[in-house]
Design an enzyme around this catalytic site. Structure first.
Site, PDB file in Angstrom:
ATOM      1  N   GLY A  57       2.234   6.056   3.803  1.00  0.00           N
ATOM      2  CA  GLY A  57       2.590   5.256   4.979  1.00  0.00           C
ATOM      3  C   GLY A  57       1.598   5.372   6.109  1.00  0.00           C
ATOM      4  N   ALA A  96      -5.620   0.036   3.778  1.00  0.00           N
ATOM      5  CA  ALA A  96      -6.175  -0.887   4.778  1.00  0.00           C
ATOM      6  C   ALA A  96      -7.399  -0.273   5.456  1.00  0.00           C
ATOM      7  CB  ALA A  96      -5.114  -1.232   5.830  1.00  0.00           C
ATOM      8  N   ASP A 123      -1.066  -2.966   9.182  1.00  0.00           N
ATOM      9  CA  ASP A 123      -2.059  -1.919   8.871  1.00  0.00           C
ATOM     10  C   ASP A 123      -3.489  -2.402   9.125  1.00  0.00           C
ATOM     11  OD1 ASP A 123       0.258  -0.734   7.952  1.00  0.00           O
ATOM     12  OD2 ASP A 123      -0.646   0.054   6.118  1.00  0.00           O
TER      13      ASP A 123
HETATM   14  O1  PMV Z   1       3.092   0.890   3.624  1.00  0.00           O
HETATM   15  P1  PMV Z   1       3.729   1.634   4.742  1.00  0.00           P
HETATM   16  O2  PMV Z   1       4.587   2.723   4.307  1.00  0.00           O
HETATM   17  O3  PMV Z   1       2.771   1.970   5.848  1.00  0.00           O
HETATM   18  O4  PMV Z   1       4.796   0.702   5.465  1.00  0.00           O
HETATM   19  C1  PMV Z   1       4.748  -0.625   5.555  1.00  0.00           C
HETATM   20  C2  PMV Z   1       5.563  -1.105   6.709  1.00  0.00           C
HETATM   21  C3  PMV Z   1       6.599  -2.145   6.352  1.00  0.00           C
HETATM   22  O5  PMV Z   1       7.040  -2.708   7.582  1.00  0.00           O
HETATM   23  C4  PMV Z   1       7.766  -1.513   5.644  1.00  0.00           C
HETATM   24  C5  PMV Z   1       6.009  -3.254   5.477  1.00  0.00           C
HETATM   25  C6  PMV Z   1       4.991  -4.137   6.157  1.00  0.00           C
HETATM   26  O6  PMV Z   1       4.268  -4.845   5.417  1.00  0.00           O
HETATM   27  O7  PMV Z   1       4.923  -4.171   7.398  1.00  0.00           O
END
Ligand code: PMV
Length: 318
Positions: A100, A105, A147
């Protein structure tokens, strides 16, 4: 000639999941970085190597494998430059993958920035974000784009799907983020799909929660701009409860969140998709080590990180 670039990891402070359906979210870049170096090579193949993922070469039209998303980001740069080039790209990252923190990215943004620098193509943060988003689409299917935006811009970002990301002016000098990894692997795509399915079954229950999450993100933005971190922490705690209501928490994540709060964090919550991955605790700088110590015995790993004002950056070497 050689170009090198780096891009930061990210932490979502408020609004994950809700952002997928159009609510705003706020994320910050943290000083844990991915790096890429690009060198010109004979022919028109792009060879990408990484200590963790091995090596792969891509020609026009080729695809597949764990390094393919990085190539997709490089291809976006070729499109902007109006030409292909033979390249040798090396990538490495201090950002834990799949937790997360936006490692994919950041790697894509660093690769795009290094390639653009080598080709002499000046790029705005928005253009780097677009290249990284093309790579993210291969990794996640339907990413919100948060991201790529944060890793490209740096600092704190107010993000709403479909709108231009806004940089929030806030001074993070007095605070640190403590991240604790549950050690549980999860798939962002599967969790996003599950949350959307729950919302589809109970719209009359969950739509007001989505509205409340949007209000929460607006309040958090004002609190950040005022430097009112006590309120930001309180809003993070509330946001954690909302994420639990969406079904993305579990016993391990709750244990980490409560341990961080008990050790003196201003606020603590799941960050990212949940189901596993990391929690984030917002702390006064002087409390961060104590909170990290309290978490270290029960987490797979802990990271104390300042917010990074620096997004994706690149330089040309001799
Ligand atoms: O991939 P992560 O764990 O950083 O989380 C993504 C965040 C979400 O809001 C769940 C999905 C998104 O695409 O924004």
């Amino acid at each position: 000639m050689k170009a090198s670039a780096s891009a930061p990891g990210k932490v979502i402070l408020v609004g994950e999941h809700f952002v997928v359906e159009g609510s705003p979210a706020i994320a910050v870049a943290v000083d844990v970085r991915a790096r890429a170096t690009a060198e010109a090579a004979e022919g028109d193949l792009v060879t990408i190597s990484s200590r963790e993922l091995g090596e792969a070469s891509f020609g026009p039209g080729a695809g597949g494998g764990p390094l393919y998303p990085v190539y997709v980001a490089v291809q976006e740069i070729f499109k902007r430059a109006g030409r292909r080039a033979g390249l040798r790209l090396t990538i490495e990252s201090d950002i834990p993958p799949g937790a997360g923190m936006g490692s994919s990215a950041a790697v894509a943004a660093a690769a795009a920035a290094a390639t653009a620098r080598l080709l002499g193509l000046p790029l705005s943060p928005d253009e780097i974000a677009q290249a990284a988003l093309a790579a993210e689409t291969i990794v996640h299917g339907k990413p919100s784009g948060i991201d790529p935006a944060v890793t490209s811009y740096g600092g704190a970002i107010y993000f709403k799907r479909g709108a231009k990301p806004e940089r929030i002016s806030a001074d993070f000098g007095r605070v640190r983020l403590v991240l604790a990894d549950s050690g549980i692997q999860r798939s962002t795509g599967a969790l996003v799909a599950r949350v959307l399915e729950t919302k589809r079954r109970h719209p009359e229950v969950l739509e007001p929660l989505y509205k409340a999450a949007a209000n929460l993100a607006e309040k958090a933005r004002s609190a950040l701009e005022r430097g009112d971190f006590a309120t930001v922490g309180e809003l993070m705690n509330i946001n954690h409860g909302m994420l639990s209501a969406l079904g993305v928490s579990n016993a391990k994540l709750e244990e980490l969140v409560y341990a961080a709060r008990e050790a003196g964090a201003l606020g603590a919550k799941i960050t990212g998709a949940g189901g596993g991955g990391m929690i984030v605790a917002l702390c006064w700088s002087e409390d961060a080590e104590r909170v990290a110590r309290a978490l270290s015995g029960i987490a797979a790993r802990t990271i104390v990180a300042p917010v990074s004002e620096k997004g994706a950056t690149s330089t040309l070497e001799g």
